[in-house]
Motif scaffolding. Sequence first.
Motif, mmCIF file in Angstrom:
data_model
loop_
_atom_site.group_PDB
_atom_site.id
_atom_site.type_symbol
_atom_site.label_atom_id
_atom_site.label_comp_id
_atom_site.label_asym_id
_atom_site.label_seq_id
_atom_site.Cartn_x
_atom_site.Cartn_y
_atom_site.Cartn_z
ATOM 1 N N GLN A 1 -3.443 9.189 9.579
ATOM 2 C CA GLN A 1 -2.760 8.045 8.939
ATOM 3 C C GLN A 1 -1.377 7.821 9.547
ATOM 4 O O GLN A 1 -0.711 8.752 9.993
ATOM 5 N N VAL B 1 -0.281 3.348 3.598
ATOM 6 C CA VAL B 1 -0.776 3.628 4.941
ATOM 7 C C VAL B 1 -0.590 2.398 5.808
ATOM 8 O O VAL B 1 -1.079 1.305 5.488
ATOM 9 N N ASN C 1 -2.970 0.961 12.183
ATOM 10 C CA ASN C 1 -2.973 1.926 13.295
ATOM 11 C C ASN C 1 -2.050 1.528 14.438
ATOM 12 O O ASN C 1 -1.641 2.385 15.225
#
Length: 804
Positions: free
Chosen positions: A89, A143, A146
């Motif tokens: 994460q 979170v 990416n």
Amino acid sequence: MFVSYKWLQEYVDLSGITAEELAEKITKSGIEVEGVETLNEGIKGVVVGHVLEREQHPNADKLSKCLVDIGEGDPVQIICGAPNVEKGQKVAVAKVGAVLPGNFKIKRAKLRGEESHGMICSLQELGIESKLIAKEYAEGIFVFPNDAQVGEDAIALLNRDDQVLELGLTPNRSDCLSMIGVAYEVAAILGREVKLPSIEKHPASEKASNYIKVRVEAVDDNPLYVAKVIKNVKIAPSPLWMQGRLMAAGIRPHNNVVDITNYVLLEYGQPLHAFDYDRFGSKEIVVRRAKDGEVIETLDDVKRELTSDHLVITNGTVPVALAGVMGGANSEVQADTTTVLLESAYFKGATVRKASKDHGLRSEASARFEKGVDPNRVRAAAERAADLMAKYAGGEVLEGTVEADHLQIEPAVISVTLEKIKRVLGTDLTIKQVEDIFARLQFETTTDNEQITVTVPTRRGDITIEEDLIEEVARLYGYDNLPKTLPISSSTPGKLTDYQKKRRIVRRFLEGAGLYQAVTYSLTSEEKAGQYALEKREPIKLSMPMSEDRSRLRLSIVPQLLEVLKYNLARQMDSVAVYEIGSVFLANGSDELPEEREHVAAAVTGLWHVHSWQGEKKPVDFFVLKGILEGLFARLGLENDIEFRKAIVDGMHPGRTAEVYLKGKRAGFIGQIHPNIQKEMDLKDTYVFELSLKMILEAETAPLHYEPIPRFPSITRDIALVVEKEKTAGELEKIIKEAGGNLLKEVQVFDLYEGEHMEPGKKSIAFSLKYYDPERTLTDEDVSKAHENVLQAVKEKAGAILRG
């Protein structure tokens, strides 16, 4: 309305002006800015971290041991209690030395035996309200996508390096319920241009009209309905910058499609709704009034019964949305939605308000419809949302829109003369200045001589008459630039009259003496109406009394105060002292209104002074109440004009009652209530007074005169005078003062004797007399001469002889 300063910069150039300065300028132009909040205030040292490893804490079931890369060389170990933390994460990390909201400083720590070098943060710990956080992150850490860069400023990535202006909008300024509306306002204030969002057109292989048709039955309630279709969407979280802007505006993020409709609502002020096309249930939208008893289950999972007052969006059979308020659960956009049916409409404000109020549903959309949306933004908002769904949801926008258009709203055209603008505002504006102001507002104008005709854009539905135009000129010219003039005639500042000042003195003195203020009825019974009246007149009867006990206007306040005492004594309040300043009503004949006079009255019973430790108890008596009055008269400067005379008053004790005279005129009475009345009312010994407050406060008083403290000694002589029992101390004191001349300064009674050594019918009253001269020391000869005059006067005028 919450306005993001950073977001606003996309529409208006704000260079050279801070958020605080902008707030001041907006406030001065007529829209109050209630506050400016800095979202990242007090936060520092929070970066994006990458969780490289995550394992169970060896000594705690609910803790995880994480190895986190924070972009500063070697990874650090952080102990985290969030249930959703996992390897791989990208998370918000408060480094050692970081500061979080509430001045919470992050330090190295040891948790259950394991070192922790920082803290993995939830959005709540970064100062975001729980109600604004997406559901998936409500119970744990946030979170990042990416593609977030390790070591990057997490606060900036969340769009929290921003300031938010809270606008306190009045109902007429609904145009500022959108970022573009605020941009027009700010551009006019600063004299700058507005940059509208660019909308990209996307090629499509299919037409929206092949997928949906629109039919509006309630044309008055919904004159314009626009539908668009977007295929192949992928439901996912919306971009971080969009989530940040929504949270700054007080809206919780959901998913990319729903967030885009909310984003465009904030941007354009036009509410939108996204239906799941495959769950919609048909290929036709029908807008109509609901049927009585019809039921819809809204997005909040509540079933609501509708009436014919409510406007609904249907699929031709069942309602799928409560128009302008909330969508239905049966067509909600969900995680598996692939085709979106997008609604943009113009609904009548009163109809939306009715549904919102009936069902207790107050939403961002309903608030805007109720106050009025810009009809010229309905189509543009739909196109903007479709464009964003193509960019951030991967959707394919089908060609064209499907509409039901019965809208007939034209821009208002209003004329006003320069002469009227100048006369109303008191300014010397030129035609060029006025034209420049309207140009800054982006109002089209034409000028004929000195008459200006303005075409008002539909976004400003609050401008309908020439006075509205004058207001626009005034606020953009600057209220602080309007000329100020003093009234031509001399003005009188507000102040209390002498009567009002003295009335306040009376209240404060009586309360300072220990009496509580009472407020009683002015209405009383026939029996009590005339009791204790200072002036006897026929009581005034009400034509339609509420009861016999409240059928007459009072002539005295004392009977009501006795009721107050009775009420309190019955509830074990043994010592009560109350006063009232109020009106009594004196009849002036059947054809005249009664005369209203202000009186002051008091009633006291029980113990006046109690000191249990020292065993002292002083019950109320005549002289306690008389002392209060004497202090009040001294405070008003009337002590030399007041005289107490023994009197017989109906309802009062025959030996403990006196009338009060002011400069020889009867002003009221003081004394004990008659024992028989006390017994009837279950009262203990009760003392009262009632005075004409009007007479007392309107009495002329001598100017305040100060005397220096005597520098020379005084001489005191005591005398005991034997007089008839009927003689009062007051009569003797008056005689003594008149005879004593300028040297006699004080006379006080200090003893009364009526014992067995006094002949029948006689009594002895002792006085203390103080003589002094402020300019010299008195001799015995000076005092003896004055004292002899006193003794001669009391013998001749009162038949008094010195007691041997």
